[in-house]
Design a protein around this motif. Structure first.
Motif, PDB file in Angstrom:
ATOM      1  N   VAL A  47       0.840  -1.190   0.000  1.00  0.00           N
ATOM      2  CA  VAL A  47       0.000   0.000   0.000  1.00  0.00           C
ATOM      3  C   VAL A  47       0.878   1.244   0.000  1.00  0.00           C
ATOM      4  N   THR A  48       0.248   2.372  -0.317  1.00  0.00           N
ATOM      5  CA  THR A  48       0.948   3.660  -0.291  1.00  0.00           C
ATOM      6  C   THR A  48       0.305   4.592   0.731  1.00  0.00           C
ATOM      7  N   ALA A  49      -0.181   4.012   1.831  1.00  0.00           N
ATOM      8  CA  ALA A  49      -0.919   4.781   2.832  1.00  0.00           C
ATOM      9  C   ALA A  49      -0.105   5.940   3.385  1.00  0.00           C
ATOM     10  N   GLN A  50       1.199   5.742   3.551  1.00  0.00           N
ATOM     11  CA  GLN A  50       2.055   6.792   4.088  1.00  0.00           C
ATOM     12  C   GLN A  50       2.870   7.469   2.986  1.00  0.00           C
ATOM     13  N   LYS A  51       2.287   7.443   1.761  1.00  0.00           N
ATOM     14  CA  LYS A  51       2.871   8.092   0.589  1.00  0.00           C
ATOM     15  C   LYS A  51       4.229   7.521   0.231  1.00  0.00           C
ATOM     16  N   ARG A  52       4.397   6.223   0.539  1.00  0.00           N
ATOM     17  CA  ARG A  52       5.520   5.432   0.054  1.00  0.00           C
ATOM     18  C   ARG A  52       5.074   3.977   0.072  1.00  0.00           C
ATOM     19  N   SER A  53       5.679   3.152  -0.755  1.00  0.00           N
ATOM     20  CA  SER A  53       5.276   1.754  -0.849  1.00  0.00           C
ATOM     21  C   SER A  53       5.717   0.995   0.391  1.00  0.00           C
ATOM     22  N   GLN A  54       4.763   0.295   1.030  1.00  0.00           N
ATOM     23  CA  GLN A  54       5.040  -0.481   2.228  1.00  0.00           C
ATOM     24  C   GLN A  54       4.180  -1.730   2.251  1.00  0.00           C
ATOM     25  N   ASN A  55       4.682  -2.757   2.888  1.00  0.00           N
ATOM     26  CA  ASN A  55       3.861  -3.914   3.196  1.00  0.00           C
ATOM     27  C   ASN A  55       2.779  -3.479   4.184  1.00  0.00           C
ATOM     28  N   ILE A  56       1.554  -3.892   3.936  1.00  0.00           N
ATOM     29  CA  ILE A  56       0.444  -3.462   4.781  1.00  0.00           C
ATOM     30  C   ILE A  56       0.646  -3.862   6.242  1.00  0.00           C
ATOM     31  N   GLN A  57       1.368  -4.959   6.469  1.00  0.00           N
ATOM     32  CA  GLN A  57       1.604  -5.420   7.837  1.00  0.00           C
ATOM     33  C   GLN A  57       2.614  -4.560   8.578  1.00  0.00           C
ATOM     34  N   ASP A  58       3.329  -3.685   7.865  1.00  0.00           N
ATOM     35  CA  ASP A  58       4.332  -2.825   8.490  1.00  0.00           C
ATOM     36  C   ASP A  58       3.820  -1.418   8.775  1.00  0.00           C
ATOM     37  N   VAL A  59       2.594  -1.124   8.373  1.00  0.00           N
ATOM     38  CA  VAL A  59       2.059   0.230   8.531  1.00  0.00           C
ATOM     39  C   VAL A  59       1.327   0.345   9.867  1.00  0.00           C
ATOM     40  N   PRO A  60       1.684   1.314  10.711  1.00  0.00           N
ATOM     41  CA  PRO A  60       1.028   1.464  12.016  1.00  0.00           C
ATOM     42  C   PRO A  60      -0.307   2.191  11.896  1.00  0.00           C
ATOM     43  N   ALA A  61      -1.245   1.566  11.221  1.00  0.00           N
ATOM     44  CA  ALA A  61      -2.567   2.139  11.009  1.00  0.00           C
ATOM     45  C   ALA A  61      -3.499   1.019  10.581  1.00  0.00           C
ATOM     46  N   ARG A 536       2.972 -18.056   8.140  1.00  0.00           N
ATOM     47  CA  ARG A 536       2.560 -16.912   7.325  1.00  0.00           C
ATOM     48  C   ARG A 536       1.447 -17.256   6.344  1.00  0.00           C
ATOM     49  N   ARG A 537       0.623 -18.202   6.717  1.00  0.00           N
ATOM     50  CA  ARG A 537      -0.561 -18.505   5.920  1.00  0.00           C
ATOM     51  C   ARG A 537      -1.812 -17.889   6.545  1.00  0.00           C
ATOM     52  N   ALA A 538      -1.619 -17.110   7.582  1.00  0.00           N
ATOM     53  CA  ALA A 538      -2.755 -16.435   8.213  1.00  0.00           C
ATOM     54  C   ALA A 538      -2.286 -15.153   8.869  1.00  0.00           C
ATOM     55  N   THR A 539      -3.196 -14.210   8.965  1.00  0.00           N
ATOM     56  CA  THR A 539      -2.936 -12.975   9.704  1.00  0.00           C
ATOM     57  C   THR A 539      -4.176 -12.613  10.505  1.00  0.00           C
ATOM     58  N   LEU A 540      -3.950 -11.872  11.565  1.00  0.00           N
ATOM     59  CA  LEU A 540      -5.029 -11.274  12.338  1.00  0.00           C
ATOM     60  C   LEU A 540      -4.555  -9.913  12.817  1.00  0.00           C
ATOM     61  N   ASN A 541      -5.236  -8.865  12.402  1.00  0.00           N
ATOM     62  CA  ASN A 541      -4.904  -7.500  12.787  1.00  0.00           C
ATOM     63  C   ASN A 541      -6.007  -6.950  13.675  1.00  0.00           C
ATOM     64  N   ILE A 542      -5.623  -6.359  14.802  1.00  0.00           N
ATOM     65  CA  ILE A 542      -6.562  -5.857  15.793  1.00  0.00           C
ATOM     66  C   ILE A 542      -6.212  -4.408  16.109  1.00  0.00           C
ATOM     67  N   ALA A 543      -7.226  -3.551  16.194  1.00  0.00           N
ATOM     68  CA  ALA A 543      -7.006  -2.153  16.567  1.00  0.00           C
ATOM     69  C   ALA A 543      -8.121  -1.696  17.490  1.00  0.00           C
TER      70      ALA A 543
END
Length: 733
Positions: A47-61, A536-543
């Motif tokens: 994704v480019t959420a922080q105006k640069r290309s990043q793995n979605i799992q590395d973005v603090p949002a 790495r065949r599953a993820t769970l993201n919680i906020a």
């Protein structure tokens, strides 16, 4: 209690079943933003959420991202389609405008006067007008939805979050394709594109599409089918490697939609407007002498230049411009005259509305990665000219006169916004990073509004809200930003926490004099956990989050105009879960869940006497509009190799608890909980041909989208009924 039990059990099921797309280690930098590298495969999303290309799992949002293939397979062509894939996002069109909320934060505008609290962007260009929100979502390379206030990197009108639409980029290899589809309601649509290099350094993509669909709604008196669609679209994209240090991207988008609408209908026998309307409240049936007609046209261009100015330092210039034209030739205000009414048979109070919006914007970003500091600094300027005219004609019989009473409004709004901002992520160790940024905003608006009444006998009366009235001017300075920390607990688990602030500019009603509404702000706390497991065949993201929400703006309509009131203070808090699990190469599950508690803390009723709340009634403690306590999407997908190609089957469910349509306690202003079920099929016999089939709203569930309050009644519109179809695509390389 029922909602709490439902939410709790659903959350438990979600934790057991879901994760986000997961999950092979490949070079993420080669993927387009918002896509996964294998399309329907199980790969990390970039994704480019922080105006640069990043793995979605590395973005603090909290981010939801859909790839181009996912968009095609699920037949997502509008914000209405998008909300069934993303819990906590609601899209409610009403009276030709689009109200969007994320996590319960949003506005309730029906006239197009204000801007949404969810900031929409197409190829980086901000879409300001609520009438433009449903346009431009075609030939997409990806969609990114960021939840929560985005006051640093985006800034303008992003108290609820961001929706980024990213168009498909020109390809480096020559290819062409075409699609032909057919569905119920005689829905015929087709598209074609060609993409590839013109020279070694220039690439071009040209896309065209058209659609013609019968209406979902029947006007029993005229026989006219309403809420139909006649559209055609085009997009041209060109990318160029001008020099070794300079690249260029240009996009030009055009879309025109025509419809017998917009319309709205009474939907509750106990809550009918005066004068007495038709008593038909069957979904998608009305009885009006009005002939409905409307159209919208959007032209939008973006020009992006990227310069490598030094080792590890990049300058990005993004120039945008857009023009929106809206013509509603017959919008029935009070709707539905009853031909059997002995006093006012065939009563109709039509509205004619014209809207013209022109925008220009310029943004500069200077960014780099220096000694463990990933930084960005930028500046942004935006200017909008929004002009609208509206005419409401009262039936002469209401006044006992042979001459109609005509109310006319003419409005010109100029909005300007300028800001500077900076943001940085600093690595203080191999596993810990702190991030933060700030933005300074300057907003200016002026609203030249003139309202006149043409009375029986030819007398014209003007209000005292003439053009150039200094009381119709607004200037504001504000600061927003964020500060947070993220820590890698392991290679597959990242935790983060942040405080942030979002801002949405204030303004004026576009048909009620000197009716100013204040800027909207959200101060937010958020903490989250992003995890990958099962090899790495599953993820769970919680906020989890908490919002201090100030000055939410709400429109209230009467026959004399539409005023805007504000709730000075509200509070929201909740929990988001999002994820996916790939059981094996054949079977996978995915889903997301949104739990929200919302309530007004300070809000006094205005204009709610007909709905049981006299002026001055304390509305504190009530939930915010369109903020369901629980909503979730859950899907199961099977990818089956067959003798000739691959067959993909997907089923999904969207569930929501009940929620308020408006702030008053009248039963007609509350939507009960409901479920939607969809199914999709994709068959690829080879790399050339693809067959897709779909059926949405399998159970043919009915629910109310948007609501307009007028006099003592409520009108609105219903969701699309069950729809289904099939399409055939061919791709040549």
């Amino acid at each position: 209690m029922m909602v709490q039990r439902w939410a709790g059990s659903t959350a438990l099921a979600a934790i057991c079943l879901i994760g986000t797309p997961a999950l092979a280690q490949e070079d993420a930098q080669n993927a387009q933003p918002g896509t996964d590298q294998a399309g329907r495969g199980l790969q990390d999303i970039v994704v480019t959420a922080q105006k640069r290309s990043q793995n979605i799992q590395d973005v603090p949002a909290t981010i939801n991202a859909l790839s181009a293939e996912t968009i095609k397979d699920r037949q997502i062509s509008s914000l209405q389609d998008l909300q069934s894939s993303i819990a906590g996002l609601k899209f409610d069109p009403v009276a030709g405008n689009s109200n969007i909320t994320i996590r319960g934060v949003g506005t309730t505008f029906t006239t197009g006067a204000g801007e949404n609290s969810v900031s929409l962007h197409l190829d980086g260009v901000y879409l300001s007008s609520p009438q433009a929100a449903g346009l431009g979502q075609f030939d997409l390379g990806g969609v990114e939805v960021l939840r929560g206030p985005q006051g640093t990197l985006y800034g303008k009108n992003s108290t609820a979050g961001i929706v980024n639409f990213i168009s498909a980029a020109p390809s480096r290899e020559m290819e062409a394709g075409a699609t032909l589809g057919y569905g119920n309601f005689d829905d015929v649509r087709g598209s074609l594109y060609v993409s590839g290099p013109l020279t070694e350094s220039i690439r071009l993509r040209v896309y065209l599409d058209a659609e013609d669909r019968d209406g979902y709604v029947k006007n029993l008196q005229t026989g006219q089918e309403l809420d139909d669609l006649r559209s055609h679209s085009a997009r041209v994209g060109a990318d160029a490697d001008v020099t070794d240090n300079w690249s260029m991207e240009t996009r030009l988008t055009y879309r025109r939609e025509g419809s017998n609408g917009p319309y709205r209908q009474p939907y509750d026998l106990n809550r009918l407007s005066l004068p007495i309307q038709d008593t038909i409240v069957t979904p998608r049936r009305l009885n009006s002498p009005t002939l409905f007609d409307g159209n919208r046209t959007l032209v939008l261009g973006s020009w992006k230049n990227t310069f490598d100015v030094a080792d590890g330092v990049t300058l990005v210039s993004l120039t945008g411009a857009s023009k929106l034209r809206v013509n509603y030739n017959s919008l029935d205000s009070l709707a539905q005259g009853n031909p059997n009414d002995p006093i006012f048979p065939n009563l109709s109070i039509p509205i004619v509305q014209r809207v013209r919006v022109s925008t220009i914007s310029q943004e500069f970003n200077l960014k780099g990665d220096t000694r463990g500091i990933n930084w960005l600094a930028g500046a942004f300027y935006y200017r909008e000219r929004n002009s609208s005219t509206g005419t409401v004609t009262l039936d002469p019989r209401l006044l006992g006169s042979p001459v109609a009473l005509i109310r006319r409004s003419s409005d010109v709004i100029i909005r300007e916004s300028a800001s500077i901002f900076a943001d940085a992520t600093i690595s203080i160790s191999d596993t810990t990073r702190i991030f933060g940024g700030a933005r300074g905003l300057y907003e200016r608006a002026k609203n030249d509004l003139l309202v006149t009444f043409e009375l029986p006998g030819g007398l014209v009366v003007s209000t005292d809200c003439a053009p150039n009235d200094p009381r119709q001017r607004l200037t504001d300075w504000s600061a927003t930003g964020r500060l947070g920390v993220q820590h890698d607990l392991s290679n597959d688990v990242m935790a983060y926490g942040q405080v942030s602030r979002g801002y949405k500019s204030g303004g004026f009603s576009n048909n009620t004099c000197r009716n100013e509404y204040k800027p909207e702000t959200v101060n937010a706390l958020e903490a989250g956990l992003k995890t990958r497991f099962f090899d790495r065949r599953a993820t769970l993201n919680i906020a989890a989050y908490y919002y201090d929400y100030k000055n939410v703006s709400i429109e209230q309509s009467t026959i004399l105009g539409t005023s805007i009131v504000g709730a000075p203070k509200s509070v929201l808090y909740g929990l988001d879960l999002d994820g996916r699990v790939a059981v094996n190469d054949v079977l996978s599950f995915d889903g997301n869940l949104s739990l929200v508690h919302s309530e007004y803390k300070r809000f006094l009723s205005t204009g709610g006497a007909a709905f049981g709340d006299l002026d001055g009634t304390d509305l504190s403690g009530r939930a915010l509009n369109k903020a369901p306590g629980a909503s979730g999407t859950f899907g199961a997908q099977v990818v089956v190799p067959v003798s000739a190609g691959t067959l993909t089957l997907r089923g999904e469910a969207y569930l929501t608890s009940g929620y308020r349509l408006r702030e008053y306690n009248d039963p007609a202003l509350r939507q009960k909980g409901y479920e939607l079920y969809n199914a999709y099929l994709t068959y690829e016999p080879n790399s050339t041909w693809t067959v897709r089939g779909f059926i949405r709203n399998i159970s043919n569930t009915d629910y109310v989208l948007g609501t307009v309050l007028q006099l003592n009644g409520a009108t609105g519109l219903f969701n699309p009924p069950r729809t289904y179809g099939v399409e055939l695509s061919v791709k040549m390389q």
